[in-house]
Design an enzyme around this catalytic site. Structure first.
Site, PDB file in Angstrom:
ATOM      1  N   GLY A   1       0.837  -1.196   0.000  1.00  8.84           N
ATOM      2  CA  GLY A   1       0.000   0.000   0.000  1.00  8.84           C
ATOM      3  C   GLY A   1       0.866   1.238   0.000  1.00  8.84           C
ATOM      4  O   GLY A   1       2.015   1.202  -0.415  1.00  8.84           O
ATOM      5  N   CYS A   2       0.308   2.324   0.492  1.00  9.84           N
ATOM      6  CA  CYS A   2       0.997   3.608   0.393  1.00  9.84           C
ATOM      7  C   CYS A   2       1.846   3.834   1.627  1.00  9.84           C
ATOM      8  O   CYS A   2       1.623   4.785   2.387  1.00  9.84           O
ATOM      9  CB  CYS A   2      -0.009   4.712   0.177  1.00  9.84           C
ATOM     10  SG  CYS A   2      -1.074   4.324  -1.210  1.00  9.84           S
TER      11      CYS A   2
END
Lengths: 509, 111, 240
Positions: free
Chosen positions: B109-110
């Site tokens: 993810g980020c």
């Protein structure tokens, strides 16, 4: 990783000379069979990939006017040629937006236009060979879909649309990228990109409640799965996990607390991000967005607010109404959308950005700040690409630039702008957007950050800037990693609501 | 699939060198992965790894950096409960580098 | 004989231009735009969109932001071309419309400015490394064709003085499907052949940027996705 070095700043930021092939063969990890099949794509490159790819391209050309027009309209004028941060950072000519588009346009011309069928050489048309396909994989994973090129194109050609189409074609023949596809699998399976299960999320939120209580003495709640809450907050899962993201989450909670808003997070829709957009796949985009609709209906919320996440805000603002009905103005006969729109409170914008929420509260006088709490910060603001060029905030065009800045100026004393040709609609991508925020592309990410780092250096030198605020989880993660490679402190990047959190006066509600 | 071999035992890894089968993890392979990351494991490094594994056992995910710092601080003293301390041990970020050595899946993810 | 050939050439070229363009425009119009993708900040009203498009088409607003060389040369070329096209209406109308007569003196010089613009663009294409890199043979040929048309036209205006009355008679007659002969003038032949070629390739080449810009979703969409639900047919079918 140790061998990754930052490219030197340009002495005068002139257009770089070309270094053909400098990024050739760069290839992020390909998704494996398990990852692909979990989200309905062929496990590996299919036998008849050539015919399948051309058929898929034909299908997309008939479904997306953007692709059709953009394939035809380019005149090779070169207006976009020096506008991409990856081109500036890598000097690879195939990273010029027009050249990137031409990787697909050349194939389009060969199979879908008369001159390309008759005189391929004359119009630069090419057969779709395995080499061309590999080139697609490489260079369509060197585009962050930031849309900066589309600002300058006289026909508005948006390379992001072409990149999305290319990735969609690649996925349809089993040649997708590991990073994006693995994450999409997790969001379906677990509820967020991170893979954070409900109990872990609850534990994290409880920990945050303790932390805020320790720091402020006030009981600020971080509710989860609360039926009947007024506001459903959809935020990137990085906000639960990473630094500095989590500080902004605390900021949102404090704003809700101080305005007396009943709100909730959802364990099922614990992700604002939607990587379906990055891979250009409408079904994935839609399925991921539908989770928010389901949760909104289930919890009966009146408002949906979105946290600091760039591409998520583009998806929420521009696409949610289309995909899920989160919005207003559906046709009377549109039962799908009406079902949700009747539930939502249309005195407020649906969906609403957390910055809109906070700014609205500030304008109403519902929030008080001690600005001096941010005096240690000398602040600049990095506009995130998807917010800047793919969405809006407030009632007027350009609100997405003004509202975050207004908030910063309300909660802090020291604010300086970076060079105007690198902010607002002309902002540079952080270098990690569009599904490229992965370690296997770190070299590209560092190079792509060059234009932003150059102008950041200017305000650091001139004004002593030590805090670059932004409203995107990808920007935050990317800069945290890249800043040290350019000689900055990794903590120089943070969220707008991190600043809000520092300065907000909670009282003792 | 890639594999690594340490003292005669074979471990399956993904493209990035993360173990595929978490059950296969042992101290030998942890030490080996650490050397590939240019880290020589000390007592302090192991404290973090052990906490990560305990947390994972319970929640099926690595802890957030904040949770990790707090837990380390509680367990080992406030001076160690800072992200600076963790970054000093694991320069490429405690989230990813320590997870890799601990044999946990990579946080995506980020982050 | 030559006259008849030219007449046939122009019938065919006109047919290809009209049918080709209608076909293309129809395709663009019928292809759905499933998502809202205006490049923001974008107008929030339909009137705003019309104004944005007008600024784009008349002033090349985006290009102006991008690069002053391409903008100035490109704008000079297109504006001159528009003026030239308008001026040439006098060969196809009888009596000549008042405003067409009015612009004749400017039109004479528009040929020159058109040539300057084209040469400026070609110089850029030839000598700027990036632009040379992205140019295909057809990009160069297109410029050569336009330069050829401009040069031959200018020669007839300022040097050889073609029999314009004869030319007009030729076109007016064939437009009414009755035959007439074209003045025997090699430069005129060259000019007309160039124009006919341009008309014929228009709908199958990058010249489609002309209709294309009006259909570009990043420019022609209103920024109101929260206020109004936008949904394409194939997308709404997924909901049932």
């Amino acid at each position: 990783m140790a061998d990754v070095v930052a490219p030197p700043y340009r002495v005068i930021p002139i257009i770089p000379a070309l270094i053909p092939g400098s990024m050739e063969g760069l290839k992020p990890f390909v998704a494996n069979d398990k990852i692909n099949t979990a989200i309905g794509f062929p496990g590996e490159l299919v036998e008849d990939w050539h015919d399948k790819a051309i058929a898929k391209m034909g299908e997309l050309l008939s479904k997306y006017r953007s692709l059709k027009v953009y394939m035809d309209a380019c005149v090779h004028c070169g207006a976009c040629s020096d506008k991409c941060h990856y081109f500036i950072g890598t000097q690879d000519p195939k990273n010029m937006p027009v050249a990137r588009q031409d990787l697909m346009r050349s194939v389009y011309r060969r199979y879908f236009t008369l001159p390309g069928k008759l005189f391929p050489k004359l119009v630069g048309a090419r057969d779709l060979t395995k080499e061309v396909l590999d080139e697609w994989y490489s260079y369509f994973h060197q585009c962050s879909e930031c849309r900066r090129c589309s600002v300058f194109c006289p026909y508005g050609i948006d390379t992001a649309e072409v990149t999305m189409a290319a990735r969609e074609i690649l996925d349809s023949i089993g040649y997708g990228q590991k990073y994006s596809n693995e994450i999409i699998g997790k969001v379906h399976r677990i509820g967020n990109n991170l893979g954070l299960p409900g109990p872990a999320l609850r534990d994290t939120l409880e920990g945050l409640e303790e932390d805020v209580k320790d720091a402020t003495g006030v009981d600020v709640r971080f509710p989860m799965d609360v039926k009947g809450a007024e506001v459903l907050l959809i935020t990137p899962s990085a906000d639960f996990f990473a630094e500095p993201h989590i500080d902004s989450l605390i900021g949102y909670a404090k704003v809700f607390h101080a305005t007396g808003t009943s709100w909730t997070l959802s364990s099922m829709a614990s992700e604002a991000g939607n990587f379906g957009m990055f891979i250009g796949n409408y079904d994935q985009l839609r399925q991921i967005a539908l989770r928010i609709r389901e949760v909104a209906l289930e919890l009966g919320v009146k408002r949906i607010v979105v946290g600091e996440c760039g591409h998520a805000w583009r998806v929420a603002y521009s696409f949610w109404n289309t995909l899920t009905g989160v919005g207003d103005g559906a046709d009377e006969t549109d039962r799908f959308a009406q079902m949700l729109q009747k539930q939502l409170d249309h005195r407020y914008k649906q969906p609403m950005h957390i910055c809109e929420f906070t700014w609205d509260a500030i304008e109403r006088g519902a929030l008080q700040f001690d600005k001096s709490k941010n005096d240690k910060h000398i602040i600049t603001f990095h506009d995130s690409c998807n917010v800047a060029r793919g969405s809006r905030m407030g009632d007027f065009a350009g609100g997405q630039f003004e509202i975050p800045r207004n908030i910063i100026k309300t909660v802090a004393n020291n604010f300086y702008e970076m060079a105007p040709e690198t902010t607002c609609e002309q902002t540079f991508c952080c270098g990690g957007g569009g599904g490229l925020l992965t370690d296997d592309l770190i070299d590209l990410r560092v190079k792509g950050a060059l234009p932003r780092m150059e102008v950041l250096q200017q305000v650091v030198d001139e004004h002593g800037v030590n805090f670059m605020a932004t409203i995107c989880a990808i920007c935050k993660a990317q800069f945290t990693k890249v800043l040290p490679i350019y000689g900055f402190d990794r903590r120089l990047v943070g969220g707008v609501h991190q600043l809000v959190s520092n300065a907000i006066i909670l009282g003792d509600k | 699939m890639a594999t690594i071999e340490v003292s005669g035992k074979t471990y399956e890894t993904d493209e990035e060198g993360y173990l595929v089968n978490l059950g296969e993890w042992d101290m030998d392979v942890a030490n080996y992965i650490a050397t590939t990351e240019s880290i020589s494991m000390t007592e302090q490094h192991w404290e973090v790894i052990n906490f990560l594994r305990e947390y994972f056992e319970e929640y099926q995910i690595a802890p957030a950096v904040r949770v990790l710092t707090k837990a380390i601080g509680k367990k080992l003293g406030a001076e160690k409960g800072t992200s600076e301390y963790l970054y000093a041990l694991y320069p490429y970020g405690p989230g990813k580098q320590a997870c890799k050595i601990a044999g946990l899946p990579k946080p995506t993810g980020c982050v | 004989m030559v006259s008849t050939l030219f007449a046939i050439l122009f019938y065919l070229a006109t047919l290809m231009l009209v049918v080709g363009l209608l076909y293309r425009i129809n395709t663009y119009a019928r292809t759905p735009a499933p998502l809202k993708i205006p490049t923001t900040p974008a107008p929030t009203t339909q009137t705003g969109v019309v104004l944005r498009m007008a600024r784009e088409v008349v002033f090349f607003e985006s290009l102006f932001k991008a690069n002053l060389w391409i903008w100035s040369m490109g704008w000079l070329f297109h504006a001159s071309l528009a003026l030239e096209l308008a001026r040439h209406l006098r060969y196809f109308t009888e009596p000549v419309w008042g405003w067409v007569a009015l612009i004749q003196p400017f039109g004479m010089y528009a040929g020159l400015t058109m040539l300057i613009g084209l040469l400026g663009l070609w110089v850029r294409r030839l000598f700027v490394e990036r632009i040379r890199y992205i140019s295909t043979p057809s990009d160069h040929l297109m410029l050569v064709l336009l330069i050829g048309i401009a040069l031959s036209g200018l020669t007839m205006t300022f040097v050889t003085h073609a029999d314009v009355v004869g030319v007009k008679n030729f076109f007016i007659s064939w437009m009414g499907f009755s035959s007439a002969s074209l003045p025997a003038d090699i430069i005129l032949y060259f000019h007309l052949f160039g124009v006919a070629s341009l008309m014929a390739i228009f709908p199958i080449s990058k010249l489609l940027h002309a209709p294309g810009v009006f259909f570009s979703p990043s420019r022609n969409q209103t920024d109101n996705p929260r206020e109004k639900r936008h949904i394409a047919k194939w997308a709404s079918d997924l909901e049932n």
